[in-house]
Design a protein around this motif. Structure first.
Motif, PDB file in Angstrom:
ATOM      1  N   ILE A   9       0.858  -1.181   0.000  1.00  0.00           N
ATOM      2  CA  ILE A   9       0.000   0.000   0.000  1.00  0.00           C
ATOM      3  C   ILE A   9       0.900   1.238   0.000  1.00  0.00           C
ATOM      4  CG2 ILE A   9      -1.826  -1.182   1.270  1.00  0.00           C
ATOM      5  CD1 ILE A   9      -1.218   0.748   3.628  1.00  0.00           C
ATOM      6  N   MET A  10       0.441   2.278  -0.679  1.00  0.00           N
ATOM      7  CA  MET A  10       1.099   3.572  -0.643  1.00  0.00           C
ATOM      8  C   MET A  10       0.145   4.520   0.076  1.00  0.00           C
ATOM      9  SD  MET A  10       2.981   3.820  -4.365  1.00  0.00           S
ATOM     10  CE  MET A  10       1.457   4.187  -5.227  1.00  0.00           C
ATOM     11  N   LEU A  11       0.540   4.964   1.267  1.00  0.00           N
ATOM     12  CA  LEU A  11      -0.333   5.771   2.117  1.00  0.00           C
ATOM     13  C   LEU A  11       0.070   7.236   2.022  1.00  0.00           C
ATOM     14  CD1 LEU A  11      -2.560   6.008   4.265  1.00  0.00           C
ATOM     15  CD2 LEU A  11      -0.808   5.509   6.000  1.00  0.00           C
ATOM     16  N   ASP A  12      -0.884   8.066   1.643  1.00  0.00           N
ATOM     17  CA  ASP A  12      -0.654   9.497   1.493  1.00  0.00           C
ATOM     18  C   ASP A  12      -0.881  10.195   2.836  1.00  0.00           C
ATOM     19  OD1 ASP A  12      -0.308  12.033   0.535  1.00  0.00           O
ATOM     20  OD2 ASP A  12      -2.143  12.096  -0.661  1.00  0.00           O
ATOM     21  N   ILE A  13       0.197  10.695   3.419  1.00  0.00           N
ATOM     22  CA  ILE A  13       0.093  11.452   4.666  1.00  0.00           C
ATOM     23  C   ILE A  13      -0.141  12.916   4.308  1.00  0.00           C
ATOM     24  CG2 ILE A  13       1.256  12.129   6.802  1.00  0.00           C
ATOM     25  CD1 ILE A  13       0.530   9.153   6.638  1.00  0.00           C
ATOM     26  N   LYS A  14      -1.284  13.435   4.678  1.00  0.00           N
ATOM     27  CA  LYS A  14      -1.666  14.784   4.263  1.00  0.00           C
ATOM     28  C   LYS A  14      -0.999  15.861   5.109  1.00  0.00           C
ATOM     29  CE  LYS A  14      -4.671  13.116   1.294  1.00  0.00           C
ATOM     30  NZ  LYS A  14      -4.470  13.241  -0.167  1.00  0.00           N
ATOM     31  N   HIS A  15      -1.077  15.725   6.424  1.00  0.00           N
ATOM     32  CA  HIS A  15      -0.555  16.758   7.319  1.00  0.00           C
ATOM     33  C   HIS A  15      -0.365  16.142   8.695  1.00  0.00           C
ATOM     34  CE1 HIS A  15      -0.017  20.780   9.072  1.00  0.00           C
ATOM     35  NE2 HIS A  15       0.023  21.252   7.844  1.00  0.00           N
ATOM     36  N   MET A  16       0.508  16.737   9.491  1.00  0.00           N
ATOM     37  CA  MET A  16       0.800  16.191  10.812  1.00  0.00           C
ATOM     38  C   MET A  16       0.003  16.868  11.924  1.00  0.00           C
ATOM     39  SD  MET A  16       2.659  13.662  10.242  1.00  0.00           S
ATOM     40  CE  MET A  16       2.944  13.243  11.973  1.00  0.00           C
ATOM     41  N   THR A  17      -0.781  17.883  11.611  1.00  0.00           N
ATOM     42  CA  THR A  17      -1.650  18.498  12.624  1.00  0.00           C
ATOM     43  C   THR A  17      -3.101  18.397  12.174  1.00  0.00           C
ATOM     44  OG1 THR A  17      -1.727  20.767  11.729  1.00  0.00           O
ATOM     45  CG2 THR A  17       0.198  20.169  13.081  1.00  0.00           C
ATOM     46  N   GLU A  18      -4.007  18.379  13.130  1.00  0.00           N
ATOM     47  CA  GLU A  18      -5.428  18.290  12.803  1.00  0.00           C
ATOM     48  C   GLU A  18      -5.888  19.531  12.039  1.00  0.00           C
ATOM     49  OE1 GLU A  18      -9.383  16.569  12.873  1.00  0.00           O
ATOM     50  OE2 GLU A  18      -7.322  15.824  12.945  1.00  0.00           O
ATOM     51  N   GLU A  19      -5.416  20.694  12.483  1.00  0.00           N
ATOM     52  CA  GLU A  19      -5.801  21.935  11.827  1.00  0.00           C
ATOM     53  C   GLU A  19      -5.329  21.946  10.373  1.00  0.00           C
ATOM     54  OE1 GLU A  19      -5.736  22.283  16.106  1.00  0.00           O
ATOM     55  OE2 GLU A  19      -4.148  21.729  14.698  1.00  0.00           O
ATOM     56  N   GLY A  20      -4.100  21.542  10.170  1.00  0.00           N
ATOM     57  CA  GLY A  20      -3.553  21.497   8.816  1.00  0.00           C
ATOM     58  C   GLY A  20      -4.270  20.483   7.951  1.00  0.00           C
ATOM     59  N   TYR A  21      -4.632  19.346   8.531  1.00  0.00           N
ATOM     60  CA  TYR A  21      -5.347  18.301   7.797  1.00  0.00           C
ATOM     61  C   TYR A  21      -6.698  18.810   7.316  1.00  0.00           C
ATOM     62  CZ  TYR A  21      -7.261  13.656   6.746  1.00  0.00           C
ATOM     63  OH  TYR A  21      -7.820  12.562   6.117  1.00  0.00           O
ATOM     64  N   ILE A  22      -7.419  19.477   8.207  1.00  0.00           N
ATOM     65  CA  ILE A  22      -8.729  20.018   7.841  1.00  0.00           C
ATOM     66  C   ILE A  22      -8.592  21.070   6.749  1.00  0.00           C
ATOM     67  CG2 ILE A  22     -10.698  21.371   8.669  1.00  0.00           C
ATOM     68  CD1 ILE A  22     -10.287  20.006  11.417  1.00  0.00           C
TER      69      ILE A  22
END
Length: 257
Positions: A136-149
């Motif tokens: 699987i190739m997992l895309d990590i979007k952001h390391m903080t909840e605020e940044g992810y949103i």
């Protein structure tokens, strides 16, 4: 007498809703691959380069066996490393139908890979990941909840990290992917946080840094959507190298795509 072979009966279990298919892909997993981009995604990432794949009501129906036969015809080109990658959109939205698809590919000796944002962790997705996905190739979007949103439009980044932990516990191979956006995801603090979170994972073969680009802007405009990152700049060579140097402290292999 005519040798008549009826077409397989279509059910929701043997149909995949496909956005597009790419032959001879070289950037979505090991070796040469057939890439099946599935239709539908629950996220709306600001940098998405396939925004026309987000709508779950779009796409084209493909019978699983038809896709398997396409892959078999390409098998000679796959070699020892290549195979089939399912991307999107978000492929795990169709995990139930992907189970028999990947099962058939495995029967044909074809390597299977899923490119996912990790938002779906249920009975079907875990069976698919545990029993039929070689990688699987997992895309990590952001390391903080605020940044992810801010990047995805949805809360709860932890779902993707839970999927990563599930994959780690299964002992099966995983790659990470991380889009490096100047002033949004490229700070040293975020990169160190990413490394520290995954530094003890044994399943991670490498992390791929995805430089930021604007290749999908015309698709956003065609949909009548506002591309909010139009003023964002692309990475400099120095910034890419700095990110690579930081992540190399934590991962055994870092690749700049």
């Amino acid at each position: 007498m005519f040798n008549f072979k009826p077409n397989p009966i279509k059910t929701t279990e043997n149909i995949l809703n496909v956005h597009s298919i790419e032959s001879f892909g070289t950037h979505d997993g090991p070796g040469i691959r057939m890439i099946v981009f599935l239709q539908g995604c629950k996220l709306k990432c600001l940098y998405c380069h396939n925004p026309d794949s987000i709508d779950t009501s779009g796409g084209q129906e493909y019978h699983i066996e038809d896709l398997v036969q396409k892959a078999i015809k390409m098998k000679a080109y796959f070699g020892k490393k290549g195979g089939v990658t399912v991307s999107g959109g978000e492929p795990l939205l169709q995990a139930k139908a992907l189970i028999p698809f990947f099962k058939r590919l495995k029967e044909e000796g074809i390597h299977t890979n899923i490119d996912t944002n990790g938002r779906i962790l249920n009975h079907f997705s875990t069976e698919l990941l545990d029993d039929y996905a070689d990688l699987i190739m997992l895309d990590i979007k952001h390391m903080t909840e605020e940044g992810y949103i801010a990047l995805t439009g949805k809360p709860n980044k932890q779902i993707a990290f839970n999927l990563a932990k599930h994959r780690e516990d299964s002992g099966k191979n995983m790659w990470l992917r991380y889009v490096l956006i100047p002033e949004l995801t490229d700070s040293p603090d975020l990169l160190h946080a990413l490394g520290n979170h995954f530094k003890d994972y044994k399943s991670i073969e490498k992390i791929e840094i995805q430089p930021y680009h604007k290749l999908g802007i015309h698709k956003w405009e065609a949909l009548g959507w506002d591309y909010e990152l139009k003023d964002a700049r692309e990475n400099t060579d120095e910034e890419l190298q700095k990110a690579s140097d930081i992540l190399s402290r934590y991962f055994k292999k870092v690749k700049l795509n």
